[in-house]
Design a protein around this motif. Structure first.
Motif, PDB file in Angstrom:
ATOM      1  N   GLY A 195       3.686  -2.009  18.055  1.00 59.96           N
ATOM      2  CA  GLY A 195       3.678  -0.835  17.195  1.00 59.96           C
ATOM      3  C   GLY A 195       2.426  -0.755  16.372  1.00 59.96           C
ATOM      4  N   GLY A 196       2.462   0.079  15.331  1.00 56.82           N
ATOM      5  CA  GLY A 196       1.291   0.256  14.503  1.00 56.82           C
ATOM      6  C   GLY A 196       1.612   0.726  13.102  1.00 56.82           C
ATOM      7  N   TRP A 197       0.798   0.291  12.143  1.00 57.07           N
ATOM      8  CA  TRP A 197       0.857   0.707  10.751  1.00 57.07           C
ATOM      9  C   TRP A 197      -0.504   1.252  10.365  1.00 57.07           C
ATOM     10  N   THR A 198      -0.636   1.783   9.169  1.00 58.32           N
ATOM     11  CA  THR A 198      -1.932   2.257   8.710  1.00 58.32           C
ATOM     12  C   THR A 198      -2.217   1.835   7.282  1.00 58.32           C
ATOM     13  N   HIS A 199      -3.501   1.772   6.970  1.00 62.50           N
ATOM     14  CA  HIS A 199      -3.983   1.594   5.594  1.00 62.50           C
ATOM     15  C   HIS A 199      -5.278   2.392   5.505  1.00 62.50           C
ATOM     16  N   GLY A 200      -5.201   3.608   4.972  1.00 58.82           N
ATOM     17  CA  GLY A 200      -6.381   4.451   4.908  1.00 58.82           C
ATOM     18  C   GLY A 200      -6.936   4.732   6.297  1.00 58.82           C
ATOM     19  N   HIS A 201      -8.236   4.478   6.486  1.00 59.77           N
ATOM     20  CA  HIS A 201      -8.854   4.770   7.786  1.00 59.77           C
ATOM     21  C   HIS A 201      -8.746   3.605   8.763  1.00 59.77           C
ATOM     22  N   TYR A 202      -7.859   2.660   8.471  1.00 61.08           N
ATOM     23  CA  TYR A 202      -7.618   1.537   9.376  1.00 61.08           C
ATOM     24  C   TYR A 202      -6.233   1.654  10.012  1.00 61.08           C
ATOM     25  N   ALA A 203      -6.163   1.347  11.289  1.00 63.85           N
ATOM     26  CA  ALA A 203      -4.877   1.254  11.990  1.00 63.85           C
ATOM     27  C   ALA A 203      -4.624  -0.215  12.295  1.00 63.85           C
ATOM     28  N   PHE A 237       3.539   1.869   3.625  1.00 69.24           N
ATOM     29  CA  PHE A 237       2.084   1.862   3.574  1.00 69.24           C
ATOM     30  C   PHE A 237       1.676   0.801   2.570  1.00 69.24           C
ATOM     31  N   ALA A 238       1.386  -0.391   3.051  1.00 64.22           N
ATOM     32  CA  ALA A 238       1.002  -1.476   2.156  1.00 64.22           C
ATOM     33  C   ALA A 238      -0.385  -1.229   1.619  1.00 64.22           C
ATOM     34  N   GLY A 239      -0.622  -1.707   0.394  1.00 68.72           N
ATOM     35  CA  GLY A 239      -1.970  -1.707  -0.134  1.00 68.72           C
ATOM     36  C   GLY A 239      -2.374  -0.480  -0.922  1.00 68.72           C
ATOM     37  N   ALA A 240      -1.426   0.193  -1.579  1.00 70.05           N
ATOM     38  CA  ALA A 240      -1.833   1.291  -2.442  1.00 70.05           C
ATOM     39  C   ALA A 240      -2.702   0.745  -3.556  1.00 70.05           C
ATOM     40  N   VAL A 241      -3.697   1.509  -3.979  1.00 71.45           N
ATOM     41  CA  VAL A 241      -4.585   1.025  -5.022  1.00 71.45           C
ATOM     42  C   VAL A 241      -3.827   0.941  -6.332  1.00 71.45           C
ATOM     43  N   PRO A 242      -3.705  -0.264  -6.939  1.00 73.25           N
ATOM     44  CA  PRO A 242      -3.012  -0.371  -8.226  1.00 73.25           C
ATOM     45  C   PRO A 242      -3.782   0.406  -9.282  1.00 73.25           C
ATOM     46  N   VAL A 258      -4.557  -9.481   6.659  1.00 76.09           N
ATOM     47  CA  VAL A 258      -5.146  -8.145   6.755  1.00 76.09           C
ATOM     48  C   VAL A 258      -5.041  -7.348   5.460  1.00 76.09           C
ATOM     49  N   PHE A 259      -3.842  -7.232   4.903  1.00 72.84           N
ATOM     50  CA  PHE A 259      -3.656  -6.314   3.788  1.00 72.84           C
ATOM     51  C   PHE A 259      -4.378  -6.716   2.502  1.00 72.84           C
ATOM     52  N   PRO A 260      -4.478  -8.010   2.149  1.00 70.67           N
ATOM     53  CA  PRO A 260      -5.291  -8.346   0.974  1.00 70.67           C
ATOM     54  C   PRO A 260      -6.740  -7.895   1.125  1.00 70.67           C
ATOM     55  N   ALA A 261      -7.284  -8.040   2.333  1.00 68.69           N
ATOM     56  CA  ALA A 261      -8.669  -7.605   2.569  1.00 68.69           C
ATOM     57  C   ALA A 261      -8.793  -6.091   2.450  1.00 68.69           C
ATOM     58  N   LEU A 262      -7.830  -5.349   2.988  1.00 68.85           N
ATOM     59  CA  LEU A 262      -7.894  -3.895   2.925  1.00 68.85           C
ATOM     60  C   LEU A 262      -7.598  -3.380   1.518  1.00 68.85           C
ATOM     61  N   ASP A 263      -6.764  -4.098   0.766  1.00 65.24           N
ATOM     62  CA  ASP A 263      -6.548  -3.756  -0.644  1.00 65.24           C
ATOM     63  C   ASP A 263      -7.869  -3.818  -1.409  1.00 65.24           C
ATOM     64  N   THR A 264      -8.651  -4.858  -1.137  1.00 65.77           N
ATOM     65  CA  THR A 264      -9.949  -5.006  -1.793  1.00 65.77           C
ATOM     66  C   THR A 264     -10.859  -3.846  -1.442  1.00 65.77           C
ATOM     67  N   ARG A 265     -10.839  -3.427  -0.194  1.00 66.96           N
ATOM     68  CA  ARG A 265     -11.654  -2.277   0.219  1.00 66.96           C
ATOM     69  C   ARG A 265     -11.191  -0.994  -0.455  1.00 66.96           C
ATOM     70  N   SER A 266      -9.917  -0.864  -0.734  1.00 63.44           N
ATOM     71  CA  SER A 266      -9.432   0.310  -1.441  1.00 63.44           C
ATOM     72  C   SER A 266     -10.068   0.425  -2.823  1.00 63.44           C
ATOM     73  N   VAL A 267     -10.291  -0.710  -3.464  1.00 64.72           N
ATOM     74  CA  VAL A 267     -10.848  -0.730  -4.817  1.00 64.72           C
ATOM     75  C   VAL A 267     -12.373  -0.749  -4.808  1.00 64.72           C
ATOM     76  N   ARG A 268     -12.972  -1.471  -3.867  1.00 60.81           N
ATOM     77  CA  ARG A 268     -14.421  -1.692  -3.884  1.00 60.81           C
ATOM     78  C   ARG A 268     -15.177  -1.058  -2.729  1.00 60.81           C
ATOM     79  N   GLY A 269     -14.492  -0.555  -1.752  1.00 60.97           N
ATOM     80  CA  GLY A 269     -15.171   0.052  -0.628  1.00 60.97           C
ATOM     81  C   GLY A 269     -15.861  -0.933   0.269  1.00 60.97           C
ATOM     82  N   GLY A 270     -15.368  -2.156   0.351  1.00 54.27           N
ATOM     83  CA  GLY A 270     -15.924  -3.153   1.249  1.00 54.27           C
ATOM     84  C   GLY A 270     -17.247  -3.712   0.796  1.00 54.27           C
ATOM     85  N   ARG A 271     -17.535  -3.597  -0.474  1.00 54.11           N
ATOM     86  CA  ARG A 271     -18.840  -4.031  -0.963  1.00 54.11           C
ATOM     87  C   ARG A 271     -18.782  -5.354  -1.719  1.00 54.11           C
ATOM     88  N   GLY A 272     -17.845  -6.209  -1.373  1.00 53.34           N
ATOM     89  CA  GLY A 272     -17.797  -7.539  -1.972  1.00 53.34           C
ATOM     90  C   GLY A 272     -17.028  -7.615  -3.259  1.00 53.34           C
TER      91      GLY A 272
END
Length: 239
Positions: free
Chosen positions: A184-192, A9-14, A225-239
């Motif tokens: 195949g498929g992987w996940t990061h939170g609510h994203y597949a 599971f890539a992108g755990a919140v540091p 993909v994963f750098p963008a989703l990592d950012t959403r893990s920390v900021r919730g997609g708000r820039g």
């Protein structure tokens, strides 16, 4: 169509980033002056926002990560390298509302609908020689549980449910969908994160060759993909 190996599971919140974010919020509310004494007539103060806990932070659910994905956010890099391996993106598109048009297989289509898919972004890539070609898809679901259901839909020795490859107009990715593939498929939170990777000539990959397709998928998603989703893990997609 070979079944996928399971990726971490890539992108755990540091933890450090979350701590830094909270410290910044706290320090921004204090200039060193003593706090005024509370009085009976004082209005209640709103509490400071606190990032959700857990591995994926805000990105654990659409409720805490409501802003829609954009193509520039997740597929903004057209050329990049990973440990000397070069890749190029040739085409991208966003499927909205009816995510089923971007996948093949009734089971996967039903899983997307049940999980509340409202976006499915796809982009296609090739390596430097055009030997390895593939499509990456990112589905926006309501919950982490729904994302796991989508990523695992149809898994088995012969996968019948998979991301629909997105063919480009170039000499390489125009061959996408013609031949055998790693799907195949992987996940990061609510994203597949859904995958289709193959060799340009369409031959069925041997066990050793599957590693090459898998490596390309890792290289490309780690750069996009994963750098963008990592950012959403920390900021919730708000820039």
């Amino acid at each position: 169509m070979g079944s996928p190996a399971r990726r971490r599971f890539a992108g755990a919140v540091p933890a450090g980033l979350v701590a830094t974010l909270l410290v910044g919020l706290l320090s921004g509310c204090s200039d060193g002056a003593a706090a005024p004494a509370a009085t009976a007539s004082a209005s209640p103060k709103p509490s400071l926002p606190v990032a959700p806990g857990g591995t994926f932070g805000y990105a654990a659910a659409r409720e805490t990560d409501p802003d829609p994905l954009t193509l520039n956010e997740i597929f903004g890099r057209s050329r990049f390298k990973s440990k000397g391996r070069s890749y190029k993106m040739t085409v991208r598109e966003m499927e909205k509302k009816d995510c089923k048009n971007a996948v093949t297989g009734e089971k996967l289509q039903k899983a997307l609908k049940a999980a509340g898919c409202n976006q499915l972004a796809r982009a296609s890539f090739h390596d430097a020689k055009g030997t390895v070609i593939g499509t990456v898809g990112v589905a926006n679901l309501k919950t982490s549980k729904g994302a796991k259901s989508v990523a695992g839909a149809g898994a088995g020795k012969e996968r019948k449910d998979y991301l629909k490859p997105l063919a480009g107009d170039d000499d390489h990715t125009k061959e996408l969908g013609d031949g055998e593939a790693y799907a195949g498929g992987w996940t990061h939170g609510h994203y597949a994160i859904l995958l289709w990777f193959q060799f340009k000539d369409g031959h069925e990959p041997k066990k050793a060759e599957l590693k090459r397709l898998y490596q390309a998928a890792v290289d490309i998603t780690d750069a996009t993909v994963f750098p963008a989703l990592d950012t959403r893990s920390v900021r919730g997609g708000r820039g």
